[in-house]
Structure formats: C-alpha cells, structure tokens
Design a protein around this motif. Structure first.
Motif, PDB file in Angstrom:
ATOM      1  N   UNK A  18       0.906  -1.334   0.044  1.00  0.00           N
ATOM      2  CA  UNK A  18       0.003  -0.064   0.022  1.00  0.00           C
ATOM      3  C   UNK A  18       0.966   1.443   0.075  1.00  0.00           C
ATOM      4  N   UNK A  19       0.800   2.136  -0.916  1.00  0.00           N
ATOM      5  CA  UNK A  19       1.330   3.340  -0.954  1.00  0.00           C
ATOM      6  C   UNK A  19       0.304   4.552  -1.113  1.00  0.00           C
ATOM      7  N   UNK A  20      -0.244   5.285  -0.110  1.00  0.00           N
ATOM      8  CA  UNK A  20      -1.311   6.165  -0.134  1.00  0.00           C
ATOM      9  C   UNK A  20      -0.927   7.204  -1.180  1.00  0.00           C
ATOM     10  N   UNK A  21       0.362   7.445  -1.512  1.00  0.00           N
ATOM     11  CA  UNK A  21       0.764   8.689  -2.292  1.00  0.00           C
ATOM     12  C   UNK A  21       0.451   8.329  -3.809  1.00  0.00           C
ATOM     13  N   UNK A  22       0.312   7.175  -4.268  1.00  0.00           N
ATOM     14  CA  UNK A  22       0.312   6.778  -5.629  1.00  0.00           C
ATOM     15  C   UNK A  22      -0.975   5.999  -5.915  1.00  0.00           C
ATOM     16  N   UNK A  23      -1.503   5.242  -4.923  1.00  0.00           N
ATOM     17  CA  UNK A  23      -2.327   4.193  -5.283  1.00  0.00           C
ATOM     18  C   UNK A  23      -3.611   4.813  -5.068  1.00  0.00           C
ATOM     19  N   UNK A  24      -4.799   4.956  -5.989  1.00  0.00           N
ATOM     20  CA  UNK A  24      -5.800   5.562  -5.947  1.00  0.00           C
ATOM     21  C   UNK A  24      -6.849   4.409  -5.597  1.00  0.00           C
ATOM     22  N   UNK A  25      -7.298   4.382  -4.317  1.00  0.00           N
ATOM     23  CA  UNK A  25      -8.261   3.105  -3.920  1.00  0.00           C
ATOM     24  C   UNK A  25      -9.661   3.813  -3.859  1.00  0.00           C
ATOM     25  N   UNK A  26     -10.731   3.177  -4.355  1.00  0.00           N
ATOM     26  CA  UNK A  26     -11.934   3.743  -4.317  1.00  0.00           C
ATOM     27  C   UNK A  26     -12.592   2.963  -3.170  1.00  0.00           C
ATOM     28  N   UNK A  27     -13.067   3.672  -2.341  1.00  0.00           N
ATOM     29  CA  UNK A  27     -13.870   3.077  -1.238  1.00  0.00           C
ATOM     30  C   UNK A  27     -15.381   2.734  -1.583  1.00  0.00           C
ATOM     31  N   UNK A  28     -15.973   1.776  -0.894  1.00  0.00           N
ATOM     32  CA  UNK A  28     -17.090   1.358  -1.156  1.00  0.00           C
ATOM     33  C   UNK A  28     -18.182   1.739  -0.221  1.00  0.00           C
ATOM     34  N   UNK A  29     -19.192   2.496  -0.557  1.00  0.00           N
ATOM     35  CA  UNK A  29     -20.051   2.892   0.391  1.00  0.00           C
ATOM     36  C   UNK A  29     -21.421   2.302  -0.062  1.00  0.00           C
ATOM     37  N   UNK A  30     -22.127   1.447   0.654  1.00  0.00           N
ATOM     38  CA  UNK A  30     -23.314   0.400   0.392  1.00  0.00           C
ATOM     39  C   UNK A  30     -24.614   1.105   1.111  1.00  0.00           C
ATOM     40  N   UNK A  31     -25.612   1.146   0.275  1.00  0.00           N
ATOM     41  CA  UNK A  31     -26.963   1.784   0.858  1.00  0.00           C
ATOM     42  C   UNK A  31     -28.072   0.935  -0.054  1.00  0.00           C
ATOM     43  N   UNK A  32     -29.383   1.353   0.512  1.00  0.00           N
ATOM     44  CA  UNK A  32     -30.470   0.691  -0.584  1.00  0.00           C
ATOM     45  C   UNK A  32     -31.446   1.768  -0.770  1.00  0.00           C
ATOM     46  N   UNK A  33     -32.315   1.501  -1.915  1.00  0.00           N
ATOM     47  CA  UNK A  33     -33.401   2.520  -2.159  1.00  0.00           C
ATOM     48  C   UNK A  33     -34.511   1.550  -2.744  1.00  0.00           C
ATOM     49  N   UNK A  34     -35.584   2.197  -2.331  1.00  0.00           N
ATOM     50  CA  UNK A  34     -37.054   1.602  -2.426  1.00  0.00           C
ATOM     51  C   UNK A  34     -37.749   2.295  -3.588  1.00  0.00           C
ATOM     52  N   UNK A  35     -38.101   1.388  -4.708  1.00  0.00           N
ATOM     53  CA  UNK A  35     -39.031   2.005  -5.690  1.00  0.00           C
ATOM     54  C   UNK A  35     -40.404   2.302  -5.382  1.00  0.00           C
ATOM     55  N   UNK A  36     -40.944   3.479  -6.177  1.00  0.00           N
ATOM     56  CA  UNK A  36     -42.175   3.908  -5.734  1.00  0.00           C
ATOM     57  C   UNK A  36     -43.138   3.533  -6.766  1.00  0.00           C
TER      58      UNK A  36
END
Length: 340
Positions: A18-36
């Motif tokens: 891991x090298x935080x100065x050059x490694x572009x990490x995408x972090x994952x945010x999870x949620x849910x939506x309910x259709x109408x």
C-alpha cells in the motif's frame, strides 16, 4: 523530488502493499433504495461524487431485471425500478465521511486521497482463475464456463466478478452460485452471434470482496471497526478501479448490429482502456434482461484486436425497432494491484 505525504507498507518480501501517495483506492459505500412504482425514479445519494462509479443490484440473485442506472453528483436515476428494493454501491476516492464514520485512516498526497474506515471499505481479490469458451471445431462447442471461489465469500450482497480475455470474447447469462453469506462461484455462457460464432477464447476471472482476509503478518496495516471486525488488511491484493473507462457515459448506439431470423441485436459500445490487462465487472453487466415483455441474453465482451471499446448487444424480437440510444448498464474496469 516532490514532497509526498501519506503512508507506505511492505510485506515480508519487501513488496509494497500500500502506498497512499500513488495508489488511488476507491472505497465502497453501500446503501439501499426503495422504488415507488414509477418508470423513471430519482434518489438523492450525497455520497455520489463526480468521479464515482455506481453499481445497482437486486437483493435477489439471478433474477432477470430490466433496471437501468444513470448517475450524477448526489443523484441516482433508475429506470424500470418499479416498486422493487435495490442495493446501491457507490465507489469513490474516499472523502465521504458522515455521522457513522468513526474508525479508519485517511491520507492525502497532493490530489490523491485514500480513505478506509468502518463505513467505506475497499475491494480486494478473493479468488481468480480461467476457463475456455467458444468454438473448438465442427460440432465441438464449449457453451458454459464456471469459476469456483477458493473459499465461500461471506458478504450479504453479491460479490464482484470481473472478466477479461487476451483475445476477442463475447459472453452472457452470468449466474452467481451460493446464497447470501455463502457465495461459492459463478457460471457464464459463450455467445455465438455474428463474428463470435467461430471464436475460441480463454476467460480470465477474478472475484472481489469488501471483506478483508484473516491473513496476519508481521508487516502492514489492519483496521477494525467499533465491533472489532476487520475492515482492511494491507496484505490483501487490492483491486484498482480504472478511471480509463467512463463511469457515467454508459453505452451508446455504435458498431454493427446483428440480425438473426428471430432477434435483432442492436450494437452498443463504450470507450474502454485499450489494455488487455483490464477486467470488466460482469456481475452487473451480464445478467439476463427483462424489458417487461421478453427476457433476453445481455451479451458483452471484446472485439478481436480492439480494446478501445467495450462491445455489448441488446436484443429485440421486433426487427424493425432498434434499442434505445443510451443503455444504463453499470460497468467499470478493474485490475489487481499485484500480479495474480
């Protein structure tokens, strides 16, 4: 040499993990939506940034769905969501704290930001392999390939399965195996339309998981949340998600359609990375498509000798009607940080 800020870890062999100065990490945010119930629906999701990737999945695996997704900063647009419940995963370059973000690490070097915490997790390789698909000779076809995960993946949501080939490839009918909390593998079928009818190719696959491995080492960083659950392990082989494939341009009508006696296959393309080393996310791109009247295969892959585009097709039983101009299938490119 420019001044750099951040953190760097190595394993016991001295390899940078891991090298935080050059490694572009995408972090994952999870949620849910309910259709109408509406045809077009819009949802406010502040975690969607200008450079985010968004993945939309049904909580029920292997069910044909016609949902299409588009997004812009702060907003998700779904078509054919109806009254269903949908899992939404937002993959961004960190910097999305909220009231529940309490534990983790954030590092910034110039414009590169890495954030890993108890809410925003990262994706790492949980298994990989390869199999043959396609035409081997007269009356000799390999129709289906299977990838078996080395150990069951214990997330509730489906894992991320990525595919690539060194040559051309056209696949469809992705199916995940197992059940929530115990995903064991997947299958995918070859598609034999048009120029792919006599093609033989090796499919390389990897599966990504947001659950860190339990591998311990004398070197590296491990992060836990407030429940002492591990949320990050720098010894894992992280999956880097490429900005070379657009996140919001999606597929547009381009290329040569394929017409059979029963189905008209409209051609769709999106700009790709140009590299055979990049995988595409199969688990949201390839499931069968339900337009409300009929169920179709949802083939996608690579043209022979051309990685400037990702090729896909959308079927219609009415040969006089082409598909819509923009197709909202969610996809992006990924590759392992270290060779598999």
């Amino acid at each position: 040499m420019a001044v750099q800020y951040g953190g760097r870890t190595r394993n016991a062999s001295g390899v940078v993990t891991l090298d935080t100065s050059v490694t572009a990490l995408r972090s994952i945010y999870t949620t849910q939506v309910q259709g109408n119930g509406a045809w077009d629906q819009y949802f406010s999701i502040p975690q969607i940034k200008a450079d985010s990737f968004v993945v939309v999945q049904s909580p029920t695996p292997n069910v044909a769905s016609g949902v299409e997704a588009w997004w812009s900063p702060g907003q998700l647009h779904l078509r054919r969501a109806y009254s269903g419940r949908w899992i939404v995963k937002v993959l961004s370059y960190g910097d999305a704290p909220d009231a529940t973000t309490k534990y983790g690490i954030r590092a910034r070097s110039d414009n590169n930001l890495v954030q890993i915490d108890n809410v925003n997790k990262v994706m790492s390789v949980a298994g990989f392999g390869s199999f043959l698909l396609g035409y081997r000779g007269p009356r000799d076809y390999i129709f289906t390939g299977r990838g078996n995960f080395p150990v069951a993946i214990t997330t509730t949501e489906e894992p991320y399965v990525f595919l690539r080939s060194d040559t051309g490839m056209m696949v469809c009918r992705y199916r995940v195996l197992g059940s929530p909390g115990a995903w064991t593998g997947f299958t995918v079928d070859a598609w034999f339309g048009g120029p792919f009818s006599n093609l033989l190719y090796t499919v390389h696959w990897m599966v990504g998981s947001s659950t860190p491995s339990s591998t311990d080492s004398d070197y590296g960083i491990r992060i836990r949340n407030e429940s002492s659950e591990r949320t990050f392990n720098s010894n894992d082989n992280l999956i880097l998600l490429s900005g070379g494939a657009p996140s919001s341009d999606r597929f547009v009508r381009a290329g040569t359609p394929i017409e059979t006696p029963t189905v008209y296959w409209s051609s769709f393309q999106m700009p790709w990375t140009g590299s055979v080393d990049d995988y595409f996310l199969a688990s949201t791109l390839l499931p069968t498509f339900d337009d409300g009247l009929n169920v179709y295969d949802n083939p996608a892959g690579f043209l022979v000798g051309n990685r400037s585009v990702l090729q896909a097709y959308s079927g219609s039983y009415n040969s006089s009607t082409g598909a819509a101009g923009v197709n909202g299938r969610t996809v992006f490119a990924g590759r392992p940080m270290r060779p598999l």
